[in-house]
Design a protein around this motif. Sequence first.
Motif, PDB file in Angstrom:
ATOM      1  N   PHE A   1       0.933  -1.221   0.103  1.00 18.77           N
ATOM      2  CA  PHE A   1      -0.069   0.128  -0.003  1.00 18.77           C
ATOM      3  C   PHE A   1       0.868   1.241  -0.013  1.00 18.77           C
ATOM      4  O   PHE A   1       2.119   1.111   0.385  1.00 18.77           O
ATOM      5  CB  PHE A   1      -0.962   0.059   1.045  1.00 18.77           C
ATOM      6  N   VAL A   2       0.292   2.350  -0.105  1.00 23.55           N
ATOM      7  CA  VAL A   2       0.967   3.934  -0.296  1.00 23.55           C
ATOM      8  C   VAL A   2       0.124   4.376   0.955  1.00 23.55           C
ATOM      9  O   VAL A   2      -0.954   4.650   0.974  1.00 23.55           O
ATOM     10  CB  VAL A   2       0.816   4.378  -1.591  1.00 23.55           C
ATOM     11  N   LEU A   3       0.910   4.930   1.787  1.00 23.90           N
ATOM     12  CA  LEU A   3       0.587   5.601   2.880  1.00 23.90           C
ATOM     13  C   LEU A   3       0.336   6.973   2.661  1.00 23.90           C
ATOM     14  O   LEU A   3       1.084   7.913   2.260  1.00 23.90           O
ATOM     15  CB  LEU A   3       1.580   5.565   4.143  1.00 23.90           C
ATOM     16  N   PRO A   4      -0.927   7.685   2.939  1.00 25.12           N
ATOM     17  CA  PRO A   4      -1.180   9.032   2.689  1.00 25.12           C
ATOM     18  C   PRO A   4      -0.314  10.083   3.686  1.00 25.12           C
ATOM     19  O   PRO A   4      -0.245   9.743   4.859  1.00 25.12           O
ATOM     20  CB  PRO A   4      -2.614   9.269   3.062  1.00 25.12           C
ATOM     21  N   GLU A   5       0.264  10.849   3.129  1.00 27.08           N
ATOM     22  CA  GLU A   5       1.225  11.795   3.873  1.00 27.08           C
ATOM     23  C   GLU A   5       0.592  12.371   5.075  1.00 27.08           C
ATOM     24  O   GLU A   5       0.968  12.643   6.192  1.00 27.08           O
ATOM     25  CB  GLU A   5       1.800  12.982   3.223  1.00 27.08           C
ATOM     26  N   PRO A   6      -0.665  13.021   4.917  1.00 25.41           N
ATOM     27  CA  PRO A   6      -1.465  13.780   5.890  1.00 25.41           C
ATOM     28  C   PRO A   6      -1.783  12.744   7.343  1.00 25.41           C
ATOM     29  O   PRO A   6      -1.633  13.166   8.346  1.00 25.41           O
ATOM     30  CB  PRO A   6      -2.595  14.282   5.613  1.00 25.41           C
ATOM     31  N   LEU A   7      -1.775  11.246   7.033  1.00 25.87           N
ATOM     32  CA  LEU A   7      -2.280  10.253   8.022  1.00 25.87           C
ATOM     33  C   LEU A   7      -0.762  10.268   8.802  1.00 25.87           C
ATOM     34  O   LEU A   7      -0.828  10.231  10.044  1.00 25.87           O
ATOM     35  CB  LEU A   7      -2.686   9.179   7.442  1.00 25.87           C
ATOM     36  N   LEU A   8       0.250  10.038   8.088  1.00 24.01           N
ATOM     37  CA  LEU A   8       1.675   9.979   8.735  1.00 24.01           C
ATOM     38  C   LEU A   8       1.893  11.123   9.706  1.00 24.01           C
ATOM     39  O   LEU A   8       2.448  10.947  10.690  1.00 24.01           O
ATOM     40  CB  LEU A   8       2.543   9.732   7.839  1.00 24.01           C
ATOM     41  N   GLY A   9       1.716  12.466   9.275  1.00 19.76           N
ATOM     42  CA  GLY A   9       1.862  13.512   9.994  1.00 19.76           C
ATOM     43  C   GLY A   9       0.876  13.850  11.074  1.00 19.76           C
ATOM     44  O   GLY A   9       1.578  14.177  12.338  1.00 19.76           O
ATOM     45  N   GLY A  10      -0.183  13.183  11.194  1.00 15.90           N
ATOM     46  CA  GLY A  10      -1.065  13.419  12.408  1.00 15.90           C
ATOM     47  C   GLY A  10      -0.478  12.322  13.250  1.00 15.90           C
ATOM     48  O   GLY A  10      -0.517  12.521  14.398  1.00 15.90           O
ATOM     49  N   TYR A  11      -0.125  10.971  12.803  1.00 14.57           N
ATOM     50  CA  TYR A  11       0.313  10.196  13.850  1.00 14.57           C
ATOM     51  C   TYR A  11       1.622  10.724  14.567  1.00 14.57           C
ATOM     52  O   TYR A  11       1.836  10.470  15.882  1.00 14.57           O
ATOM     53  CB  TYR A  11       0.921   8.825  12.846  1.00 14.57           C
ATOM     54  N   LEU A  12       2.598  11.144  14.041  1.00 14.58           N
ATOM     55  CA  LEU A  12       3.605  11.583  14.325  1.00 14.58           C
ATOM     56  C   LEU A  12       3.475  12.771  15.505  1.00 14.58           C
ATOM     57  O   LEU A  12       4.067  12.873  16.416  1.00 14.58           O
ATOM     58  CB  LEU A  12       4.637  12.302  13.389  1.00 14.58           C
ATOM     59  N   GLY A  13       2.422  13.836  15.118  1.00 16.06           N
ATOM     60  CA  GLY A  13       2.042  14.688  16.209  1.00 16.06           C
ATOM     61  C   GLY A  13       1.488  14.153  17.320  1.00 16.06           C
ATOM     62  O   GLY A  13       1.893  14.472  18.472  1.00 16.06           O
ATOM     63  N   LEU A  14       0.531  13.024  17.336  1.00 15.89           N
ATOM     64  CA  LEU A  14       0.125  12.362  18.464  1.00 15.89           C
ATOM     65  C   LEU A  14       1.070  11.603  19.370  1.00 15.89           C
ATOM     66  O   LEU A  14       1.243  12.000  20.567  1.00 15.89           O
ATOM     67  CB  LEU A  14      -1.162  11.311  18.005  1.00 15.89           C
ATOM     68  N   PHE A  15       1.924  11.114  18.693  1.00 11.22           N
ATOM     69  CA  PHE A  15       3.102  10.120  19.236  1.00 11.22           C
ATOM     70  C   PHE A  15       4.058  11.054  19.908  1.00 11.22           C
ATOM     71  O   PHE A  15       4.600  11.051  20.989  1.00 11.22           O
ATOM     72  CB  PHE A  15       3.741   9.273  18.219  1.00 11.22           C
ATOM     73  N   GLY A  16       4.276  12.431  19.463  1.00  7.13           N
ATOM     74  CA  GLY A  16       5.190  13.167  19.862  1.00  7.13           C
ATOM     75  C   GLY A  16       4.678  13.813  21.268  1.00  7.13           C
ATOM     76  O   GLY A  16       5.303  14.025  22.167  1.00  7.13           O
ATOM     77  N   GLY A  17       3.274  13.934  21.444  1.00  4.02           N
ATOM     78  CA  GLY A  17       2.754  14.289  22.567  1.00  4.02           C
ATOM     79  C   GLY A  17       2.904  13.337  23.587  1.00  4.02           C
ATOM     80  O   GLY A  17       3.037  13.594  25.146  1.00  4.02           O
ATOM     81  N   VAL A  18       2.717  12.199  23.369  1.00  2.94           N
ATOM     82  CA  VAL A  18       2.891  10.976  24.429  1.00  2.94           C
ATOM     83  C   VAL A  18       4.059  11.098  24.964  1.00  2.94           C
ATOM     84  O   VAL A  18       4.501  11.060  26.015  1.00  2.94           O
ATOM     85  CB  VAL A  18       2.533   9.434  23.951  1.00  2.94           C
TER      86      VAL A  18
END
Length: 255
Positions: A197-214
């Motif tokens: 599959f090809v991962l959408p870039e906005p989804l990857l960015g959102g995940y990185l933001g969420l994980f950064g907060g954790v």
Amino acid sequence: MAVLVALGAFLMTLAGGWTAQRVTDRRHLVLGLAGGLMLGVVGLDLLPEALRAAGTEVFGVPAALLLFVAGFLLAHLAERLLADLPRDPHSARTEEDQAAAHGGGAPDGRVPEVGLTAAAAMVGHSAMDGVAIGAAFQVGGGMGASVALAVVAHDFADGFNTYTITSLYGNARRRAVAMLFADAAAPVLGAASTLFFVLPEPLLGGYLGLFGGVLLYLAAAEILPEAHHEHPARSTLLCTVAGAAFIWLVVGLAG
């Protein structure tokens, strides 16, 4: 190619965990370094990439920053909920678990499940590291090599932090090692998944933001206070600064 490169991340993660195990007599230095590494990863690596990739704004605020705050609050909420759960010291199934329940576990009554949850989040992050490597190679070899360099370099910190976080909350050594190996294998599996599959870039960015907060919550509210609790030494502070500076160096070289 992406899967082969991800094997480097596998080895670096194990190296980081091995290092964390060998310095148990200098626990405050380990925690100080881990806190600095986590702070550096969040501020210098995850958040900039999240802001670039997510792109969109929600009510005047970048979506990545909203998810960053959400990740911080979710980590705090998860810790509070787990800490409030009733604990039965007779529910331990092994001698190691019984020892933890009767005073051999984490200091200050920390709940081992919190450490396992945090380590599982690290495993998820490492899997996304592998996905990032695979997605970058879908763009081109040069982009793939650049992303792989950053991932392989900071996976040493991931392995170090995974073992340290799991152990800090009173989990037995075998659990910490198991989470370390899961974290090491995750980038390889993540890279392999991008063959399908090809991962959408906005989804990857959102995940990185969420994980950064954790990660920021764990570093600021748990790791660093524990590092300075019994050993408020300058050497601990220097280790924290060195950890953040190391990530700065890695990001600079990868850029």
